[in-house]
Scaffold this motif. Structure first.
Motif, PDB file in Angstrom:
ATOM      1  N   ASN A 139      39.946  72.553  31.222  1.00  0.00           N
ATOM      2  CA  ASN A 139      38.507  72.303  31.200  1.00  0.00           C
ATOM      3  C   ASN A 139      38.174  71.248  32.258  1.00  0.00           C
ATOM      4  O   ASN A 139      37.920  70.082  31.950  1.00  0.00           O
ATOM      5  N   LYS A 140      38.183  71.659  33.510  1.00  0.00           N
ATOM      6  CA  LYS A 140      38.053  70.734  34.624  1.00  0.00           C
ATOM      7  C   LYS A 140      36.628  70.717  35.174  1.00  0.00           C
ATOM      8  O   LYS A 140      35.980  71.751  35.248  1.00  0.00           O
ATOM      9  N   SER A 141      36.206  69.519  35.573  1.00  0.00           N
ATOM     10  CA  SER A 141      34.872  69.378  36.156  1.00  0.00           C
ATOM     11  C   SER A 141      34.872  68.129  37.032  1.00  0.00           C
ATOM     12  O   SER A 141      34.995  67.012  36.525  1.00  0.00           O
ATOM     13  N   GLU A 142      34.749  68.326  38.320  1.00  0.00           N
ATOM     14  CA  GLU A 142      34.859  67.199  39.256  1.00  0.00           C
ATOM     15  C   GLU A 142      33.743  66.183  39.080  1.00  0.00           C
ATOM     16  O   GLU A 142      33.950  64.976  39.285  1.00  0.00           O
ATOM     17  N   HIS A 143      32.560  66.633  38.697  1.00  0.00           N
ATOM     18  CA  HIS A 143      31.448  65.688  38.608  1.00  0.00           C
ATOM     19  C   HIS A 143      31.666  64.632  37.534  1.00  0.00           C
ATOM     20  O   HIS A 143      31.060  63.550  37.583  1.00  0.00           O
TER      21      HIS A 143
END
Length: 276
Positions: A139-143
């Motif tokens: 569950n990746k999210s750079e922001h």
């Protein structure tokens, strides 16, 4: 993208302690320091329960990361049984995490509201240990890294975790090495389900040659189910203690938690059941 090295978190469980007062047990677990870390900012009795429960969760996040990291190492070495052992230990950690919400389950909106102001902008969504687990799950999210821009060490560690293979990435790499047609390519983006991966799991569950991988699939589902339970308990605890108010850190509160609870981890392991 190649495999990034799996780094075992520095939990310091076996670290040599400096001589001091107290029993060997107290020195080993740093008992005096441990019991000095609770500092309520109000006189509301429920705040101490909130602090201790949160601190226990943070320690368990570290322990769960430790087990999942060991599972990754074993998968990369094609040691399925060792990976299973680590995942099983992890499910016991997850069970305690899920049940830890019971410590806050009876907190009323009046009780929480009476000390909520002292939290300021502090929110559980800011937990770097929890975010590291989310990245391990895919569950990746750079922001989300923006909140750590003023903490360079944490930002760098999480940026590395974002780019590194998730636990599921390492599982899919193992399936590919076993001759299954899996389009394995780690990404810094949130994992999206693929029909080819579902087809590969169908073969795993229906062909005797892949019996050990079927056991791995079930162990992953045990972990995934507990992730869902954790999210559901989190949702229920927040709904009971504060209703649909915005979160302390500016999050959307219940809306975000409900949406999160509805998202399956390791999605193809769930959808393949429609075909079995």
């Amino acid at each position: 993208m190649g495999h990034d090295a799996v780094s075992t978190p520095n939990l310091s469980f076996g670290r040599e302690e400096e001589p001091g007062s107290g029993t060997p047990y107290a020195r080993y677990v740093r008992l005096e320091e441990l019991h000095s870390l609770q500092h309520p900012r109000s006189k509301v009795p429920a705040e101490l329960s909130f602090i201790i429960t949160t601190q226990v969760m943070e320690l368990l996040f570290d322990l769960l990361r430790h087990e999942w990291t060991l599972a990754q190492q074993a998968l990369r070495e094609d040691e399925v049984q060792a990976a299973l052992a680590a995942l099983r230990r992890g499910t016991h950690v997850q069970d305690v995490l899920v049940n830890s919400w019971d410590l806050l389950a009876t907190m009323t909106p009046r009780e929480f509201g009476s000390f909520r102001e002292v939290l300021g902008e502090a929110s559980g969504f800011q937990s770097s240990a929890f975010l590291r687990l989310e990245f391990l799950l895919g569950n990746k999210s750079e922001h989300l890294l923006r909140m750590y821009e003023e903490v360079p060490g944490t930002h760098q560690e999480l940026a590395g975790a974002l780019r590194a293979p998730s636990l599921y990435d390492d599982v899919l790499a193992l399936l590919a090495r076993r001759g299954l047609a899996v389009p394995y390519e780690p990404s810094a983006q949130r994992y999206q389900p693929l029909q080819q991966v579902q087809d590969a799991w169908h073969r795993v569950y229906t062909e005797p040659a892949y019996a050990d991988l079927a056991g791995l699939g079930e162990a992953l589902l045990d972990a995934a189910e507990r992730v869902t339970r954790w999210r559901q308990k989190h949702y229920s605890a927040v709904k009971r203690s504060m209703g649909d108010k915005p979160g302390t850190g500016g999050s959307s509160g219940l809306t975000w938690l409900k949406r999160s609870a509805e998202q399956d981890v390791f999605p193809e392991l769930w959808t393949v059941r429609n075909e079995l």
